[in-house]
Design an enzyme around this catalytic site. Structure first.
Site, short mmCIF file in Angstrom:
data_model
loop_
_atom_site.label_atom_id
_atom_site.label_comp_id
_atom_site.label_asym_id
_atom_site.label_seq_id
_atom_site.Cartn_x
_atom_site.Cartn_y
_atom_site.Cartn_z
N CYS A 22 5.28 12.51 -0.56
CA CYS A 22 5.97 12.87 0.69
C CYS A 22 5.85 14.36 1.02
CB CYS A 22 7.43 12.44 0.64
SG CYS A 22 7.56 10.64 0.50
N HIS A 72 6.60 11.31 19.03
CA HIS A 72 5.28 11.95 18.98
C HIS A 72 5.35 13.45 18.78
CE1 HIS A 72 3.97 7.99 20.24
NE2 HIS A 72 2.78 8.35 19.77
N GLU A 136 13.65 5.17 8.00
CA GLU A 136 12.39 5.89 7.85
C GLU A 136 11.24 4.90 7.62
OE1 GLU A 136 11.79 10.03 6.04
OE2 GLU A 136 11.34 8.62 4.44
N1 LIG Z 1 16.62 9.70 0.10
C1 LIG Z 1 15.39 9.90 0.64
N2 LIG Z 1 14.31 9.69 -0.10
C2 LIG Z 1 13.09 9.87 0.43
C3 LIG Z 1 12.95 10.24 1.78
C4 LIG Z 1 14.13 10.46 2.55
O1 LIG Z 1 14.08 10.82 3.74
N3 LIG Z 1 15.31 10.28 1.93
N4 LIG Z 1 11.71 10.35 2.32
C5 LIG Z 1 10.62 10.11 1.64
C6 LIG Z 1 9.26 10.19 2.31
O2 LIG Z 1 9.38 10.69 3.63
C7 LIG Z 1 8.43 8.89 2.36
O3 LIG Z 1 7.62 8.87 3.52
C8 LIG Z 1 9.18 7.63 2.34
O4 LIG Z 1 9.25 7.28 1.02
P1 LIG Z 1 9.03 5.85 0.41
O5 LIG Z 1 10.19 4.98 0.74
O6 LIG Z 1 8.73 6.04 -1.02
O7 LIG Z 1 7.74 5.38 1.22
P2 LIG Z 1 6.98 4.02 1.27
O8 LIG Z 1 5.97 4.11 2.32
O9 LIG Z 1 6.50 3.66 -0.10
O10 LIG Z 1 8.11 3.00 1.73
P3 LIG Z 1 8.15 1.43 1.85
O11 LIG Z 1 9.54 1.17 2.40
O12 LIG Z 1 7.99 0.88 0.48
O13 LIG Z 1 7.08 1.02 2.79
C9 LIG Z 1 10.69 9.83 0.21
N5 LIG Z 1 12.00 9.65 -0.31
ZN LIG Z 2 8.06 10.32 5.18
#
Ligand SMILES: Nc1nc2c(c(=O)[nH]1)N=C([C@H](O)[C@H](O)COP(=O)(O)OP(=O)(O)OP(=O)(O)O)CN2
Ligand SMILES: [Zn+2]
EC number: 4.-.-.-
Length: 149
Positions: A22, A72, A136
Site C-alpha cells: 500500500c 478521479h 476501500e
Molecule cells: N486499517 C486499514 N488498513 C489498511 C488500509 C486502510 O485504509 N485502513 N489501507 C490499505 C491499502 O490502501 C490497500 O489498498 C488495501 O489493503 P488490502 O485490504 O490489503 O487490499 P486488497 O486489495 O488485498 O483487498 P481485498 O479486499 O482483499 O480485495 C491497507 N490496509
Molecule cells: Zn489502497
C-alpha cells in the site's frame, strides 16, 4: 428513524509508510455510505412527506461536498512530499491534499467532518448525520460515527 444511501467514486492514494504494497501509488473504487437520523416528515403535501430526507437530496449534497471533489483525484498526505512534489509538476492535475494519511479511517473521518456541517435540519425533524461508512475495497471499510473518539 435512520436512512442510508451510497455513492461510489474512483481515487488514487498511497500510504507512504505502509509496511507492504500500500506504499505504492494505486487506486480504489471507493464506496461511501451516508446514514442520517431524524423523524419522518409529516408535512401534508410536502415533497418529503413520509421521508427523513429525500435520498436524491442526500446524494446531491454528498456529491457537491465530497464525492465530486475526490472522484478521479489523487489523495495525498501533506507530509508525503515525494508524491506531492511530483503531482505539482503535472499541469491541472486533480490533487486533494489531506492533513492525514489517506486511509479509509481518515477519509471516513474527513467526510464526516465535512458532511456534518452540510446536512441541515430544514424541516425541524431533528435531522443529523450519524455515520459515514467508507469502503476501500468490497471487503474492508471504516465507520466514522457521531460521538465516537
Ligand atoms: N486499517 C486499514 N488498513 C489498511 C488500509 C486502510 O485504509 N485502513 N489501507 C490499505 C491499502 O490502501 C490497500 O489498498 C488495501 O489493503 P488490502 O485490504 O490489503 O487490499 P486488497 O486489495 O488485498 O483487498 P481485498 O479486499 O482483499 O480485495 C491497507 N490496509
Ligand atoms: Zn489502497
Amino acid at each position: 428513524m435512520q436512512i442510508t444511501t451510497r455513492l461510489e467514486f474512483d481515487a488514487g492514494h498511497r500510504i507512504p509508510s505502509h509496511k507492504s504494497q500500500c506504499r505504492n501509488l494505486h487506486g480504489h473504487r471507493y464506496v461511501i455510505e451516508i446514514t442520517l437520523s431524524g423523524d419522518i416528515i409529516q408535512n401534508e403535501g410536502a415533497s418529503e412527506q413520509g421521508m427523513v430526507m429525500d435520498f436524491s437530496d442526500v446524494k446531491a449534497i454528498a456529491r457537491q461536498q465530497v464525492v465530486d471533489k475526490w472522484d478521479h483525484a489523487f489523495l495525498v498526505y501533506k507530509g508525503d512530499t515525494a508524491v506531492l512534489d511530483f503531482l505539482k509538476t503535472m499541469p491541472d492535475h486533480k490533487t486533494v491534499v489531506m492533513n492525514s494519511v489517506p486511509t479509509a479511517e481518515n477519509m471516513a473521518a474527513e467526510a464526516f467532518r465535512i458532511l456534518d456541517a452540510s446536512y441541515k435540519d430544514t424541516y425541524g425533524n431533528h435531522l443529523r448525520l450519524e455515520r459515514v461508512r467508507l469502503f476501500e475495497t468490497p471487503n474492508s471499510w471504516a465507520d466514522a460515527l457521531r460521538n465516537a473518539d
